[in-house]
Design a protein around this motif. Structure first.
Motif, PDB file in Angstrom:
ATOM      1  N   GLU A  36       0.505  -1.291  -0.159  1.00  0.00           N
ATOM      2  CA  GLU A  36      -0.193   0.043   0.320  1.00  0.00           C
ATOM      3  C   GLU A  36       1.204   1.204  -0.052  1.00  0.00           C
ATOM      4  O   GLU A  36       0.396   2.115  -0.568  1.00  0.00           O
ATOM      5  CB  GLU A  36      -1.467   0.406   0.995  1.00  0.00           C
ATOM      6  N   ARG A  37       2.016   1.549   0.213  1.00  0.00           N
ATOM      7  CA  ARG A  37       2.605   2.729   0.516  1.00  0.00           C
ATOM      8  C   ARG A  37       3.529   2.466  -0.758  1.00  0.00           C
ATOM      9  O   ARG A  37       3.867   3.800  -0.861  1.00  0.00           O
ATOM     10  CB  ARG A  37       4.109   2.472   1.917  1.00  0.00           C
ATOM     11  N   ALA A  38       3.986   1.666  -0.896  1.00  0.00           N
ATOM     12  CA  ALA A  38       4.650   1.159  -2.403  1.00  0.00           C
ATOM     13  C   ALA A  38       3.546   1.685  -3.198  1.00  0.00           C
ATOM     14  O   ALA A  38       4.199   2.967  -4.513  1.00  0.00           O
ATOM     15  CB  ALA A  38       5.392   0.098  -2.794  1.00  0.00           C
ATOM     16  N   ALA A  39       2.955   1.529  -3.669  1.00  0.00           N
ATOM     17  CA  ALA A  39       1.289   1.906  -4.504  1.00  0.00           C
ATOM     18  C   ALA A  39       1.560   3.603  -4.601  1.00  0.00           C
ATOM     19  O   ALA A  39       0.875   4.354  -5.141  1.00  0.00           O
ATOM     20  CB  ALA A  39       0.052   1.154  -4.322  1.00  0.00           C
ATOM     21  N   GLU A  40       1.253   3.962  -3.041  1.00  0.00           N
ATOM     22  CA  GLU A  40       1.163   5.595  -3.502  1.00  0.00           C
ATOM     23  C   GLU A  40       2.743   6.481  -3.952  1.00  0.00           C
ATOM     24  O   GLU A  40       2.418   7.387  -4.204  1.00  0.00           O
ATOM     25  CB  GLU A  40       1.145   6.310  -1.186  1.00  0.00           C
ATOM     26  N   ASP A  41       3.611   5.251  -3.992  1.00  0.00           N
ATOM     27  CA  ASP A  41       5.070   6.295  -4.636  1.00  0.00           C
ATOM     28  C   ASP A  41       5.086   5.695  -6.304  1.00  0.00           C
ATOM     29  O   ASP A  41       5.710   6.423  -7.001  1.00  0.00           O
ATOM     30  CB  ASP A  41       5.910   5.935  -4.012  1.00  0.00           C
ATOM     31  N   LEU A  76      -4.768  -2.281  -6.163  1.00  0.00           N
ATOM     32  CA  LEU A  76      -3.531  -1.321  -5.736  1.00  0.00           C
ATOM     33  C   LEU A  76      -2.846  -1.834  -7.220  1.00  0.00           C
ATOM     34  O   LEU A  76      -1.837  -1.338  -7.526  1.00  0.00           O
ATOM     35  CB  LEU A  76      -3.088  -1.512  -4.239  1.00  0.00           C
ATOM     36  N   LEU A  77      -2.824  -3.148  -6.615  1.00  0.00           N
ATOM     37  CA  LEU A  77      -1.659  -4.140  -7.729  1.00  0.00           C
ATOM     38  C   LEU A  77      -1.943  -4.264  -9.141  1.00  0.00           C
ATOM     39  O   LEU A  77      -1.100  -3.730  -9.811  1.00  0.00           O
ATOM     40  CB  LEU A  77      -1.260  -5.694  -7.366  1.00  0.00           C
ATOM     41  N   GLN A  78      -3.284  -4.090  -9.210  1.00  0.00           N
ATOM     42  CA  GLN A  78      -3.290  -3.925 -10.662  1.00  0.00           C
ATOM     43  C   GLN A  78      -2.773  -2.709 -11.515  1.00  0.00           C
ATOM     44  O   GLN A  78      -3.160  -2.518 -12.675  1.00  0.00           O
ATOM     45  CB  GLN A  78      -4.774  -4.699 -10.663  1.00  0.00           C
ATOM     46  N   GLN A  79      -2.924  -1.892 -10.592  1.00  0.00           N
ATOM     47  CA  GLN A  79      -2.748  -0.375 -10.578  1.00  0.00           C
ATOM     48  C   GLN A  79      -1.133  -0.322 -11.380  1.00  0.00           C
ATOM     49  O   GLN A  79      -0.885   0.578 -11.957  1.00  0.00           O
ATOM     50  CB  GLN A  79      -3.774   0.358 -10.135  1.00  0.00           C
ATOM     51  N   ASN A  80      -0.673  -0.794 -10.092  1.00  0.00           N
ATOM     52  CA  ASN A  80       0.740  -0.147  -9.620  1.00  0.00           C
ATOM     53  C   ASN A  80       1.927  -1.105  -9.873  1.00  0.00           C
ATOM     54  O   ASN A  80       2.492  -0.923 -10.297  1.00  0.00           O
ATOM     55  CB  ASN A  80       0.793   0.688  -8.673  1.00  0.00           C
TER      56      ASN A  80
END
Length: 137
Positions: A36-41, A76-80
């Protein structure tokens, strides 16, 4: 991690997570928080080292929580996430082949399971280099 992060696949990062010393539920919780933190970046490819569990995974009461975590993480995974490489012993892969296939189909993105951490990293790096469009070996 904060900020706007990478704006294109070429700016994506390689992330490594080692939860090999955790229980499946502890590892899933930690991974969810980190992803989740990684997806924010922005965009990334990830290498995840899981515990070697030779027998079939028996999660009992944890199964429902694992499903909730997986459902929360999927968008989140599919988007990022450009690609997801999982490091798991060959014995664990054989013992849990059906569950692994289901998990990879559920996430729906490019993925690879290997027992060789170096191969996992090379594969993930290839997804970053190619912008998530083609996979290397």
């Amino acid at each position: 991690m904060t900020g706007t992060g990478p704006t294109s696949a070429s700016d994506a990062r390689l992330l490594r997570f080692d939860v090999s010393d955790r229980t499946p539920i502890e590892g899933a919780r930690e991974l969810a928080e980190e992803l989740e933190r990684a997806a924010e970046d922005g965009r990334f490819a990830a290498v995840i080292e899981l515990p070697s569990v030779v027998s079939k995974l028996r999660l009992l009461g944890s199964a429902a929580e694992l499903v909730r975590i997986a459902k929360r993480m999927k968008p989140l995974l599919q988007q990022n996430c450009l690609g997801l490489a999982v490091v798991l012993s060959a014995e664990s892969q054989a013992a849990n082949a059906k569950a692994i296939r289901k998990g990879m189909r559920f996430w729906g993105g490019p993925s690879r399971v290997t027992d060789d951490p170096a191969k996992a990293v090379r594969w993930a790096e290839s997804w970053i280099a190619e912008g998530g469009l083609t996979a290397g070996s």
